[in-house]
Enzyme design. Structure first.
Site, PDB file in Angstrom:
ATOM      1  N   GLY A  21       1.002  -1.159  -0.014  1.00  0.00           N
ATOM      2  CA  GLY A  21      -0.158  -0.170  -0.045  1.00  0.00           C
ATOM      3  C   GLY A  21       0.758   1.231  -0.144  1.00  0.00           C
ATOM      4  O   GLY A  21       0.227   2.484  -0.012  1.00  0.00           O
ATOM      5  N   ASN A 113       0.839   0.196 -15.029  1.00  0.00           N
ATOM      6  CA  ASN A 113       1.490  -0.736 -13.857  1.00  0.00           C
ATOM      7  C   ASN A 113       2.893   0.076 -13.739  1.00  0.00           C
ATOM      8  O   ASN A 113       3.443   0.772 -14.471  1.00  0.00           O
ATOM      9  CB  ASN A 113       1.513  -2.051 -14.491  1.00  0.00           C
ATOM     10  CG  ASN A 113       1.755  -2.881 -13.302  1.00  0.00           C
ATOM     11  OD1 ASN A 113       1.718  -2.460 -12.162  1.00  0.00           O
ATOM     12  ND2 ASN A 113       1.846  -4.254 -13.636  1.00  0.00           N
ATOM     13  N   HIS A 115       6.788  -1.042 -12.180  1.00  0.00           N
ATOM     14  CA  HIS A 115       7.527  -1.879 -11.964  1.00  0.00           C
ATOM     15  C   HIS A 115       9.141  -1.445 -11.184  1.00  0.00           C
ATOM     16  O   HIS A 115       9.646  -0.294 -11.578  1.00  0.00           O
ATOM     17  CB  HIS A 115       8.119  -2.602 -13.222  1.00  0.00           C
ATOM     18  CG  HIS A 115       8.787  -3.913 -13.091  1.00  0.00           C
ATOM     19  ND1 HIS A 115       8.225  -5.168 -12.585  1.00  0.00           N
ATOM     20  CD2 HIS A 115      10.072  -4.216 -13.283  1.00  0.00           C
ATOM     21  CE1 HIS A 115       9.088  -5.811 -12.496  1.00  0.00           C
ATOM     22  NE2 HIS A 115      10.357  -5.617 -13.026  1.00  0.00           N
TER      23      HIS A 115
HETATM   24  C1  GAR Z   1       5.965  -1.674  -6.213  1.00  0.00           C
HETATM   25  O1  GAR Z   1       7.279  -2.020  -5.733  1.00  0.00           O
HETATM   26  C2  GAR Z   1       6.003  -2.129  -7.730  1.00  0.00           C
HETATM   27  O2  GAR Z   1       6.912  -1.730  -8.234  1.00  0.00           O
HETATM   28  C3  GAR Z   1       5.706  -3.864  -7.769  1.00  0.00           C
HETATM   29  O3  GAR Z   1       4.884  -3.796  -6.713  1.00  0.00           O
HETATM   30  C4  GAR Z   1       5.171  -2.914  -5.811  1.00  0.00           C
HETATM   31  C5  GAR Z   1       3.881  -2.342  -5.536  1.00  0.00           C
HETATM   32  O4  GAR Z   1       3.879  -1.197  -4.607  1.00  0.00           O
HETATM   33  N1  GAR Z   1       5.235  -4.299  -8.795  1.00  0.00           N
HETATM   34  C6  GAR Z   1       5.708  -5.085  -9.722  1.00  0.00           C
HETATM   35  O5  GAR Z   1       6.744  -5.680  -9.292  1.00  0.00           O
HETATM   36  C7  GAR Z   1       5.212  -5.551 -10.927  1.00  0.00           C
HETATM   37  N2  GAR Z   1       5.808  -6.467 -11.697  1.00  0.00           N
HETATM   38  P1  GAR Z   1       3.084  -1.245  -3.044  1.00  0.00           P
HETATM   39  O6  GAR Z   1       3.719  -2.531  -2.301  1.00  0.00           O
HETATM   40  O7  GAR Z   1       3.626  -0.201  -2.338  1.00  0.00           O
HETATM   41  O8  GAR Z   1       1.546  -1.587  -3.457  1.00  0.00           O
END
Ligand code: GAR
Length: 200
Positions: A21, A113, A115
């Protein structure tokens, strides 16, 4: 993009159970601090135990939990809710499911999205969280970064709309890389969403 009748642009954020989050909160804070005419009108979690639910509650965000074991019913419900709330852009944050080409096309709105690395090299199935930073560290990269892309029918793929590099040559562990990258994520995602909504 046109504003809705309420005068604000409406964004939905989709998070899976593993989402911390942190991006959701950073986006919320950026819109509020800068008094932008953009609101997070809907948050969809795929799991009732998602730690980020509490953060959404504390911020009074309108959230829904839709299980994503059956993606067809997930997408049907998500589509209904997005339409009900006049959502103009979907931001995925730690959403680990692959959306179907039918959903992506039928929504007719941008789906972004984020990454935690420079795509296309450090992406793909299984590349989530520390797995990404471990690979970057093991390869001895001098730079990592953040990529924001439009979602298409492949994992971590789609047109790149923003990318920012960071020097990691002094980082002594994958955890240090993760922290540097996360700091950039929090600024870049909110800014990119704003630019996308206000300039398209
Ligand atoms: C982030 O670090 C994003 O880069 C990654 O999930 C996290 C979500 O953020 N996404 C991926 O790796 C997509 N392949 P959050 O944990 O703050 O919600």
């Amino acid at each position: 993009m046109e504003r809705t009748t309420s005068g604000t642009h409406k964004v939905a954020v989709f998070c899976s159970g593993l989402s911390r989050g942190s991006n959701l909160c950073a986006i919320y804070k950026y819109f509020a601090d800068n008094k932008l005419p953009i609101e997070i009108a809907l948050v969809i979690f795929t799991c009732k135990d998602a730690p980020a639910i509490q953060l959404a509650e504390e911020r009074n965000l309108n959230y829904q939990i839709i299980q994503a074991r059956d993606m067809q019913s997930f997408e049907k419900r998500a589509m209904e809710l997005c339409r009900q709330h006049s959502i103009e852009l979907i931001a995925l944050s730690g959403f680990l499911k692959q959306l179907s080409p039918n959903f992506i096309e039928s929504m007719q709105i941008p789906i972004l999205n984020i990454h935690p690395a420079l795509l296309p090299k450090y992406g793909g199935k299984g590349m989530y969280g520390m797995a990404v930073h471990n690979s970057v560290f093991a390869a001895g990269e001098k730079e990592s970064g953040v990529t924001i892309h439009l979602v298409n029918s492949q994992y971590d793929n789609g047109k790149i709309v923003a990318q920012e590099k960071v020097d990691i040559s002094a980082c002594k562990s994958p955890e240090e890389i993760a922290q540097k990258v996360l700091d950039i994520e929090h600024k870049l995602y909110a800014r990119t969403i704003k630019e996308y909504l206000l300039n398209h």
